[in-house]
Enzyme design. Structure first.
Site, mmCIF file in Angstrom:
data_model
loop_
_atom_site.group_PDB
_atom_site.id
_atom_site.type_symbol
_atom_site.label_atom_id
_atom_site.label_comp_id
_atom_site.label_asym_id
_atom_site.label_seq_id
_atom_site.Cartn_x
_atom_site.Cartn_y
_atom_site.Cartn_z
ATOM 1 N N LYS A 11 -49.979 -27.045 3.840
ATOM 2 C CA LYS A 11 -51.070 -28.016 3.760
ATOM 3 C C LYS A 11 -51.839 -28.158 5.080
ATOM 4 O O LYS A 11 -51.391 -27.700 6.135
ATOM 5 C CB LYS A 11 -50.505 -29.378 3.338
ATOM 6 C CG LYS A 11 -49.930 -29.374 1.929
ATOM 7 C CD LYS A 11 -49.423 -30.754 1.567
ATOM 8 C CE LYS A 11 -48.896 -30.821 0.154
ATOM 9 N NZ LYS A 11 -48.453 -32.201 -0.189
ATOM 10 N N TYR A 51 -54.628 -30.386 -8.833
ATOM 11 C CA TYR A 51 -53.769 -31.569 -8.900
ATOM 12 C C TYR A 51 -54.106 -32.492 -10.066
ATOM 13 O O TYR A 51 -53.695 -33.646 -10.085
ATOM 14 C CB TYR A 51 -53.844 -32.342 -7.579
ATOM 15 C CG TYR A 51 -53.068 -31.685 -6.458
ATOM 16 C CD1 TYR A 51 -51.682 -31.687 -6.447
ATOM 17 C CD2 TYR A 51 -53.727 -31.052 -5.416
ATOM 18 C CE1 TYR A 51 -50.968 -31.083 -5.429
ATOM 19 C CE2 TYR A 51 -53.020 -30.446 -4.381
ATOM 20 C CZ TYR A 51 -51.643 -30.462 -4.399
ATOM 21 O OH TYR A 51 -50.941 -29.868 -3.378
ATOM 22 N N ASN A 114 -47.382 -34.173 4.299
ATOM 23 C CA ASN A 114 -45.998 -33.695 4.312
ATOM 24 C C ASN A 114 -45.865 -32.179 4.423
ATOM 25 O O ASN A 114 -44.849 -31.612 4.067
ATOM 26 C CB ASN A 114 -45.231 -34.243 3.107
ATOM 27 C CG ASN A 114 -45.795 -33.797 1.781
ATOM 28 O OD1 ASN A 114 -46.581 -32.861 1.707
ATOM 29 N ND2 ASN A 114 -45.394 -34.464 0.718
ATOM 30 N N HIS A 117 -46.446 -27.913 -0.183
ATOM 31 C CA HIS A 117 -46.355 -28.151 -1.625
ATOM 32 C C HIS A 117 -45.516 -27.033 -2.200
ATOM 33 O O HIS A 117 -45.600 -25.886 -1.756
ATOM 34 C CB HIS A 117 -47.751 -28.108 -2.273
ATOM 35 C CG HIS A 117 -47.706 -27.942 -3.766
ATOM 36 N ND1 HIS A 117 -47.711 -29.005 -4.626
ATOM 37 C CD2 HIS A 117 -47.625 -26.820 -4.546
ATOM 38 C CE1 HIS A 117 -47.647 -28.555 -5.877
ATOM 39 N NE2 HIS A 117 -47.595 -27.233 -5.847
ATOM 40 N N GLU A 128 -49.411 -22.491 -11.630
ATOM 41 C CA GLU A 128 -49.934 -22.679 -10.271
ATOM 42 C C GLU A 128 -50.245 -21.347 -9.592
ATOM 43 O O GLU A 128 -51.262 -21.225 -8.905
ATOM 44 C CB GLU A 128 -48.947 -23.501 -9.437
ATOM 45 C CG GLU A 128 -48.847 -24.933 -9.907
ATOM 46 C CD GLU A 128 -47.932 -25.791 -9.061
ATOM 47 O OE1 GLU A 128 -48.022 -27.024 -9.186
ATOM 48 O OE2 GLU A 128 -47.127 -25.255 -8.261
#
Length: 140
Positions: A11, A51, A114, A117, A128
């Protein structure tokens, strides 16, 4: 155990801090192979589509804004029980609750930022992976 493929995204909080190599080293040390990888800058619409399963949740807009704020590294990891292994290496979503040595414990800035993913199951991973990669790009 079966050989699986899973999607991993490094990310913006991690790419902005040049942590791609350190994060990938953790995946590889855990026995996961990177069989496809590219650095991209998602638009808000692309992040929103990816998402969309979270569209009704209160964090959805903030998540899409964050994921389109800077480049990300999308990649496909392959290995025995890759989905579970990836999630183990990533650690808990909340870095304060993540186990020592996990990516999120070491690198995450917050629950929202964080660092990574990962797909949660083989079925999710297939969807995905197809969102970001064509079959020709998977070179395991």
């Amino acid at each position: 155990m079966a050989i699986e493929r899973t999607l991993s995204i490094i990310k913006p909080d991690a790419t902005n801090r040049n942590l791609t190599g350190a994060i990938n080293a953790k995946f590889e040390a855990a026995g996961l192979r990177i069989i496809a990888q590219k650095r991209i800058h998602l638009t808000d619409a692309q992040a929103g589509k990816f998402y969309e399963v979270h569209a009704a949740r209160p964090f959805y807009g903030e998540l899409c804004e964050f994921m389109s704020s800077a480049p990300v590294v999308v990649q496909v990891l392959e290995g025995e029980d890759a989905n579970a292994k990836n999630r183990e290496v990533m650690g808990a979503t909340n870095p304060a609750e993540a186990a020592e040595g996990t990516i999120r414990k070491e690198f995450a800035l917050s629950i929202g930022e964080n660092s990574v993913h990962g797909s949660d199951a083989p079925e999710t991973a297939a969807v995905e992976i197809a969102y970001f990669f064509s079959g020709l790009e998977l070179v395991g």
